[in-house]
Motif scaffolding. Structure first.
Motif, PDB file in Angstrom:
ATOM      1  N   MET A   1       4.716   7.702  -0.396  1.00  0.00           N
ATOM      2  CA  MET A   1       4.010   7.186   0.749  1.00  0.00           C
ATOM      3  C   MET A   1       4.392   7.968   2.004  1.00  0.00           C
ATOM      4  O   MET A   1       3.619   7.999   2.943  1.00  0.00           O
ATOM      5  N   LYS A   2       5.551   8.585   1.987  1.00  0.00           N
ATOM      6  CA  LYS A   2       5.937   9.396   3.142  1.00  0.00           C
ATOM      7  C   LYS A   2       5.007  10.595   3.288  1.00  0.00           C
ATOM      8  O   LYS A   2       4.681  10.993   4.391  1.00  0.00           O
ATOM      9  N   ARG A   3       4.595  11.166   2.164  1.00  0.00           N
ATOM     10  CA  ARG A   3       3.744  12.354   2.203  1.00  0.00           C
ATOM     11  C   ARG A   3       2.328  12.016   2.641  1.00  0.00           C
ATOM     12  O   ARG A   3       1.717  12.747   3.423  1.00  0.00           O
ATOM     13  N   ASP A   4       1.771  10.936   2.116  1.00  0.00           N
ATOM     14  CA  ASP A   4       0.378  10.578   2.396  1.00  0.00           C
ATOM     15  C   ASP A   4       0.332   9.334   3.286  1.00  0.00           C
ATOM     16  O   ASP A   4       0.255   8.215   2.795  1.00  0.00           O
ATOM     17  N   ARG A   5       0.355   9.525   4.548  1.00  0.00           N
ATOM     18  CA  ARG A   5       0.313   8.387   5.476  1.00  0.00           C
ATOM     19  C   ARG A   5      -1.121   7.889   5.699  1.00  0.00           C
ATOM     20  O   ARG A   5      -1.332   6.751   6.057  1.00  0.00           O
ATOM     21  N   ILE A   6      -2.093   8.764   5.455  1.00  0.00           N
ATOM     22  CA  ILE A   6      -3.513   8.424   5.577  1.00  0.00           C
ATOM     23  C   ILE A   6      -4.124   8.483   4.178  1.00  0.00           C
ATOM     24  O   ILE A   6      -3.804   9.357   3.377  1.00  0.00           O
ATOM     25  N   CYS A   7      -5.025   7.556   3.886  1.00  0.00           N
ATOM     26  CA  CYS A   7      -5.684   7.475   2.585  1.00  0.00           C
ATOM     27  C   CYS A   7      -6.292   8.821   2.200  1.00  0.00           C
ATOM     28  O   CYS A   7      -7.013   9.440   2.987  1.00  0.00           O
ATOM     29  N   ARG A   8      -6.021   9.249   0.983  1.00  0.00           N
ATOM     30  CA  ARG A   8      -6.521  10.537   0.503  1.00  0.00           C
ATOM     31  C   ARG A   8      -7.998  10.499   0.130  1.00  0.00           C
ATOM     32  O   ARG A   8      -8.598  11.551  -0.090  1.00  0.00           O
ATOM     33  N   ILE A   9      -8.600   9.312   0.045  1.00  0.00           N
ATOM     34  CA  ILE A   9     -10.027   9.236  -0.280  1.00  0.00           C
ATOM     35  C   ILE A   9     -10.865   9.136   0.992  1.00  0.00           C
ATOM     36  O   ILE A   9     -11.708   9.996   1.249  1.00  0.00           O
ATOM     37  N   CYS A  10     -10.648   8.092   1.783  1.00  0.00           N
ATOM     38  CA  CYS A  10     -11.493   7.908   2.981  1.00  0.00           C
ATOM     39  C   CYS A  10     -10.996   8.713   4.177  1.00  0.00           C
ATOM     40  O   CYS A  10     -11.754   8.977   5.098  1.00  0.00           O
ATOM     41  N   LYS A  11      -9.733   9.089   4.145  1.00  0.00           N
ATOM     42  CA  LYS A  11      -9.120   9.897   5.214  1.00  0.00           C
ATOM     43  C   LYS A  11      -9.192   9.229   6.587  1.00  0.00           C
ATOM     44  O   LYS A  11      -9.198   9.886   7.606  1.00  0.00           O
ATOM     45  N   LYS A  12      -9.254   7.887   6.585  1.00  0.00           N
ATOM     46  CA  LYS A  12      -9.337   7.142   7.841  1.00  0.00           C
ATOM     47  C   LYS A  12      -8.257   6.077   7.951  1.00  0.00           C
ATOM     48  O   LYS A  12      -7.605   5.964   8.974  1.00  0.00           O
ATOM     49  N   ALA A  13      -8.106   5.294   6.901  1.00  0.00           N
ATOM     50  CA  ALA A  13      -7.193   4.153   6.938  1.00  0.00           C
ATOM     51  C   ALA A  13      -5.767   4.576   6.566  1.00  0.00           C
ATOM     52  O   ALA A  13      -5.556   5.606   5.925  1.00  0.00           O
TER      53      ALA A  13
END
Length: 67
Positions: free
Chosen positions: A1-13
Motif C-alpha cells: 500500500m505504500k507503493r500504490d497510494r492511488i487506485c491503479r484502476i481509476c487513478k482517482k481514489a
C-alpha cells in the motif's frame, strides 16, 4: 500500500485494498510463489476492487465451498 497510494484502476481514489495481480492468491500459492510479495499486487480503491473481483471471480471466496 505504500507503493500504490492511488487506485491503479481509476487513478482517482485513495488505494485502500491490496489486490493480487495479475495472478490471484490461489494461483500464486499453487505455483509456490509468495502471495504476499508486493511484486504480485497492486493498490485499489474498494469500488474498483469489488468490480474487478466480481468480474473475474464470480461467486467470490464462497464458490465451491464444501458446505
Amino acid at each position: 500500500m505504500k507503493r500504490d497510494r492511488i487506485c491503479r484502476i481509476c487513478k482517482k481514489a485513495e488505494a485502500t485494498i491490496a489486490d493480487h495481480h495479475p495472478l490471484d492468491r490461489k494461483t500464486l500459492v499453487a505455483m509456490g510463489l509468495d502471495a504476499d510479495n508486493p511484486e504480485y499486487g497492486r493498490g485499489l480503491c474498494e469500488p474498483c476492487h469489488n468490480r474487478y473481483t466480481a468480474s473475474t471471480n464470480p461467486g467470490g471466496w464462497y464458490k465451491g465451498a464444501p458446505w
